[in-house]
Design a protein around this motif. Sequence first.
Motif, PDB file in Angstrom:
ATOM      1  N   LYS A  82      -8.846 -51.516  22.924  1.00 62.52           N
ATOM      2  CA  LYS A  82      -9.696 -50.647  23.739  1.00 62.52           C
ATOM      3  C   LYS A  82      -9.216 -50.640  25.190  1.00 62.52           C
ATOM      4  O   LYS A  82      -9.153 -49.586  25.841  1.00 62.52           O
ATOM      5  N   ILE A  83      -8.871 -51.805  25.709  1.00 62.04           N
ATOM      6  CA  ILE A  83      -8.357 -51.904  27.073  1.00 62.04           C
ATOM      7  C   ILE A  83      -7.069 -51.092  27.223  1.00 62.04           C
ATOM      8  O   ILE A  83      -6.865 -50.369  28.205  1.00 62.04           O
ATOM      9  N   LYS A  84      -6.181 -51.197  26.244  1.00 65.85           N
ATOM     10  CA  LYS A  84      -4.911 -50.463  26.280  1.00 65.85           C
ATOM     11  C   LYS A  84      -5.144 -48.962  26.248  1.00 65.85           C
ATOM     12  O   LYS A  84      -4.470 -48.196  26.946  1.00 65.85           O
ATOM     13  N   LYS A  85      -6.086 -48.530  25.432  1.00 63.22           N
ATOM     14  CA  LYS A  85      -6.387 -47.099  25.323  1.00 63.22           C
ATOM     15  C   LYS A  85      -6.919 -46.558  26.647  1.00 63.22           C
ATOM     16  O   LYS A  85      -6.547 -45.464  27.100  1.00 63.22           O
ATOM     17  N   GLU A  86      -7.778 -47.341  27.290  1.00 61.93           N
ATOM     18  CA  GLU A  86      -8.316 -46.929  28.588  1.00 61.93           C
ATOM     19  C   GLU A  86      -7.223 -46.892  29.649  1.00 61.93           C
ATOM     20  O   GLU A  86      -7.222 -46.041  30.535  1.00 61.93           O
ATOM     21  N   ALA A  87      -6.263 -47.831  29.545  1.00 62.43           N
ATOM     22  CA  ALA A  87      -5.180 -47.899  30.531  1.00 62.43           C
ATOM     23  C   ALA A  87      -4.309 -46.647  30.496  1.00 62.43           C
ATOM     24  O   ALA A  87      -3.773 -46.217  31.534  1.00 62.43           O
TER      25      ALA A  87
ATOM     26  N   ASN B 286      -5.216 -43.710  30.244  1.00 62.48           N
ATOM     27  CA  ASN B 286      -5.878 -42.660  31.036  1.00 62.48           C
ATOM     28  C   ASN B 286      -6.012 -43.023  32.507  1.00 62.48           C
ATOM     29  O   ASN B 286      -6.632 -42.287  33.275  1.00 62.48           O
ATOM     30  N   ASN B 287      -5.425 -44.147  32.896  1.00 59.26           N
ATOM     31  CA  ASN B 287      -5.498 -44.559  34.293  1.00 59.26           C
ATOM     32  C   ASN B 287      -4.731 -43.571  35.160  1.00 59.26           C
ATOM     33  O   ASN B 287      -3.574 -43.239  34.869  1.00 59.26           O
TER      34      ASN B 287
ATOM     35  N   GLU C 152       1.049 -51.150  28.724  1.00 65.15           N
ATOM     36  CA  GLU C 152       0.479 -51.309  27.389  1.00 65.15           C
ATOM     37  C   GLU C 152       0.708 -52.693  26.782  1.00 65.15           C
ATOM     38  O   GLU C 152      -0.073 -53.138  25.937  1.00 65.15           O
TER      39      GLU C 152
ATOM     40  N   SER D  84      -4.209 -52.848  32.945  1.00 68.18           N
ATOM     41  CA  SER D  84      -4.787 -53.296  31.681  1.00 68.18           C
ATOM     42  C   SER D  84      -5.407 -54.691  31.808  1.00 68.18           C
ATOM     43  O   SER D  84      -5.506 -55.441  30.833  1.00 68.18           O
ATOM     44  N   GLN D  85      -5.801 -55.023  33.041  1.00 66.35           N
ATOM     45  CA  GLN D  85      -6.580 -56.240  33.351  1.00 66.35           C
ATOM     46  C   GLN D  85      -5.824 -57.531  33.076  1.00 66.35           C
ATOM     47  O   GLN D  85      -6.428 -58.607  32.992  1.00 66.35           O
TER      48      GLN D  85
END
Length: 434
Positions: free
Chosen positions: A200-205, A207-208, A289, A296-297
Amino acid sequence: MKINKFLFATFLLFLSLTTTAQESRKEIDANPCLAGSNYLAYPGPLQKSYTPAPAGYKPFYLSHYGRHGSRYLIGKNDYDKPCEVLAHADSLGMLTPLGKKTLREIRILRDEARGRDGELTLRGAEQHKAIARRMIHNFPEVFAGKTNIDARSTVVIRCILSMENALQQLLVLNPELNIRHDASYHDMYYMNLNDPEIEKIKKEALNNPVLQAFEERHEHHDRLMNSLFTSEDYWKKNVDAKSLNRKLFALACNMQSTDLRDSINLFPLFTKDELYDCWQQSNAWWYVEYGPAKISQGRVPYSQRNLLRNIIETADSCIRLPHPGATLRYGHDTMVMPLTCLMDLDGLGEPIVNKKDTTVDDLEALDDRGWLDYRIFPMACNIQLVFYRRNMDDKDILVKILRNENEARLPIPSDCAPYYHWKDVREYWERKLK
């Protein structure tokens, strides 16, 4: 004046990374295959000889995680889509002579890869045979006699075949080896962990806006499209130019994996500037990624926490044995890159941040600061931990880590780097995992 050995080694590491990074453009200009990132065919070790072990220490156990060897592209669209786009344009009389030539060559590539989606190529098999030969040559004590070899693979066929090619080579060189090998979902929790939270974090990244803006700055496909199609108006209205550009780039880069690499070359489709821009996009994408990116935190390397725990626990068990042999694991690039970062090898566990605002990744500085994905995870990339001791009763175990068969450095004090005291390395990694 006395110089702290750890600080001096750290300085040398920084200097080498900086120098390498400044040469990245020259390297890619001289060898376009490097622009392929994870498509790069395994180059073999850059280091010609290893640092001698401290007096009296001999290698006795090897722990390994390696990616499968060179493969065909994954997904029918990688071959079919560019064929369809160019074939449709050709039916309308919209291809230039270069466009027609490119269509003919891609059809040849598609036909060769038909039914081989993501499968290991002959070159990939040879890569693992060569790595196995060097393992025995470099560390003969580990593989001597009737020692045990425990080999595991993910359940993907290219990984299984990579493992089998390596094991066959080991047996050729030492028929007495006692080999156990397996590929089971039972081991996938550490061999190829799927972590929904990190996914989920990668998917959000993706769209950064920082990553998207970077990719947009380095997207240059107009010249190539105009060289393939007879009408700019046509391709702008009917072709997803960004997608076609990337698929042609992927085909060009992955040619080095196949037996057609000496007869077809798609790199001339791109200028040197365009190749470098395509690579920079890929380099940044992999950093975000699967690397330690702030975007990606810094969480993605921890996707390999189970793998690192397995490496630690298996090593602790094996070093109690008089002749433990080797533990070999065969998987994917998406494990090797984050594992490299989680282990903090060669400074790759640290994010590349803006010097004025350390909360933000500086994607434009990745290559200038030593983040070169083709050095991390080419086809058949691997991490080897080689353990040393003076005798069976020796409690001071040393470990040397090879990254793609080159000696790696850790941010840990050592009086004998690139050899480190196993208790210090284990403590450092366990502290990270907690």
